[in-house]
Design an enzyme around this catalytic site. Structure first.
Site, mmCIF file in Angstrom:
data_model
loop_
_atom_site.group_PDB
_atom_site.id
_atom_site.type_symbol
_atom_site.label_atom_id
_atom_site.label_comp_id
_atom_site.label_asym_id
_atom_site.label_seq_id
_atom_site.Cartn_x
_atom_site.Cartn_y
_atom_site.Cartn_z
ATOM 1 N N GLY A 78 -44.928 21.763 17.135
ATOM 2 C CA GLY A 78 -46.004 21.437 16.208
ATOM 3 C C GLY A 78 -45.727 21.709 14.749
ATOM 4 O O GLY A 78 -46.627 21.593 13.917
ATOM 5 N N TRP A 80 -44.003 20.085 12.403
ATOM 6 C CA TRP A 80 -44.201 18.943 11.497
ATOM 7 C C TRP A 80 -45.678 18.578 11.385
ATOM 8 O O TRP A 80 -46.167 18.274 10.300
ATOM 9 C CB TRP A 80 -43.379 17.749 11.983
ATOM 10 C CG TRP A 80 -41.961 17.793 11.505
ATOM 11 C CD1 TRP A 80 -41.228 18.907 11.217
ATOM 12 C CD2 TRP A 80 -41.105 16.681 11.240
ATOM 13 N NE1 TRP A 80 -39.971 18.561 10.800
ATOM 14 C CE2 TRP A 80 -39.870 17.199 10.815
ATOM 15 C CE3 TRP A 80 -41.260 15.308 11.350
ATOM 16 C CZ2 TRP A 80 -38.791 16.376 10.468
ATOM 17 C CZ3 TRP A 80 -40.188 14.481 11.017
ATOM 18 C CH2 TRP A 80 -38.971 15.009 10.579
ATOM 19 N N ASP A 103 -45.973 14.469 22.668
ATOM 20 C CA ASP A 103 -44.814 15.176 23.212
ATOM 21 C C ASP A 103 -45.037 15.436 24.697
ATOM 22 O O ASP A 103 -46.181 15.522 25.155
ATOM 23 C CB ASP A 103 -44.567 16.506 22.491
ATOM 24 C CG ASP A 103 -43.113 16.958 22.622
ATOM 25 O OD1 ASP A 103 -42.369 16.856 21.628
ATOM 26 O OD2 ASP A 103 -42.724 17.393 23.719
ATOM 27 N N ASP A 119 -45.139 11.162 27.728
ATOM 28 C CA ASP A 119 -43.782 10.694 27.477
ATOM 29 C C ASP A 119 -43.863 9.485 26.559
ATOM 30 O O ASP A 119 -44.500 8.482 26.898
ATOM 31 C CB ASP A 119 -43.121 10.322 28.806
ATOM 32 C CG ASP A 119 -41.658 9.920 28.648
ATOM 33 O OD1 ASP A 119 -41.223 9.668 27.507
ATOM 34 O OD2 ASP A 119 -40.950 9.848 29.664
ATOM 35 N N ASP A 143 -38.986 13.742 14.827
ATOM 36 C CA ASP A 143 -37.943 14.773 14.845
ATOM 37 C C ASP A 143 -37.331 14.853 16.243
ATOM 38 O O ASP A 143 -36.757 15.871 16.617
ATOM 39 C CB ASP A 143 -38.536 16.123 14.429
ATOM 40 C CG ASP A 143 -37.464 17.118 13.980
ATOM 41 O OD1 ASP A 143 -36.416 16.677 13.479
ATOM 42 O OD2 ASP A 143 -37.674 18.332 14.135
ATOM 43 N N LYS A 183 -34.934 11.757 12.521
ATOM 44 C CA LYS A 183 -33.685 12.505 12.590
ATOM 45 C C LYS A 183 -32.595 11.660 13.236
ATOM 46 O O LYS A 183 -32.835 10.978 14.225
ATOM 47 C CB LYS A 183 -33.881 13.784 13.399
ATOM 48 C CG LYS A 183 -32.569 14.504 13.702
ATOM 49 C CD LYS A 183 -32.724 15.970 13.968
ATOM 50 C CE LYS A 183 -33.651 16.319 15.094
ATOM 51 N NZ LYS A 183 -33.886 17.766 15.166
#
Length: 227
Positions: A78, A80, A103, A119, A143, A183
């Site tokens: 959590g 971000w 998530d 998912d 991320d 990322k």
């Protein structure tokens, strides 16, 4: 919120080896215990050191303002979502100033964040996010990274595939002039992805935050102003 590490650089902590831990686990624990960003995150109440990476990205590119709709992919634990919530001044009862977080792992509640323990790659998850957004998003951020195995080429490809999936989703839900942050690991196979991003966004930058470990090949793709 700043990245000043004054007072957070502690004396080096040694880790005793244990038969119950692998070498990689010992190395991870050693890094955690001696990482000033981990200590700072704990002191300031952030969920993870990754919070400072997003904060640095914002300080560089000025992405977040109040009255935004944001999607956070791979949100756990959590960090971000926490930073984004503070930057947009999110609240639990706002329809146009909120964060949708996804998530597989559960995260504790954050003000202004609607969390789905799902998912991202399941067929119905995309529909769920779009319904929760109730409109288009200003920012999609990811991320996400695959579980690393220590083989740089493999780790690079796996995380690149996650970024490609996040990009495909972002292109569906972003407003014109919306932003995409993700990322990737450097490794040479990202050129095709970068070409696509450059075709879809007016400005594309690479950025490595100071809070990213120097030995890591991770960088952040910051794509600004969707066409």
């Amino acid at each position: 919120m700043t990245n000043n590490l004054s007072g957070y650089r502690n004396k080096f902590v040694r880790v005793k080896t244990s038969r119950k831990r692998t070498v990689s686990s010992n190395n991870w624990l050693r890094r955690q215990l001696n990482d000033p960003y981990v200590a700072k995150a704990r002191t300031q109440g952030f969920r993870s050191r990754a919070a400072y990476k997003l904060l640095e990205i914002h300080e560089k590119f000025k992405l977040f303002t109040p009255n935004m709709k944001i999607v956070d992919l791979g949100a756990a634990p959590g960090g971000w979502s926490q930073i984004a919530s503070k930057l947009i001044k999110a609240s639990d009862n706002s329809l146009n100033n909120k964060i949708i977080s996804i998530d597989l792992l559960e995260i504790r509640p954050i003000v202004g964040v609607e969390f789905f323990q799902k998912d991202f790659f399941e067929e119905d998850t995309e529909k769920l996010i779009i319904q929760a957004l109730d409109g288009k998003a200003n920012i999609v951020m990811s991320d996400m990274a695959s579980n690393t195995i220590g083989h740089k080429a493999t780790d690079h490809i796996r995380t690149l595939l996650l970024c490609e999936q996040a990009l495909e989703f972002a292109l569906k839900v972003l407003k014109p002039s919306g932003h995409f942050i993700a990322k990737i690991f450097r490794g040479g196979a990202e050129n095709k992805l970068l070409n696509k991003v450059k075709h879809e966004f007016r400005t594309v930058k690479h950025f490595k935050p100071l809070s990213s470990r120097s030995e890591s090949t991770e960088i952040y793709l910051v794509a600004l102003n969707k066409k």
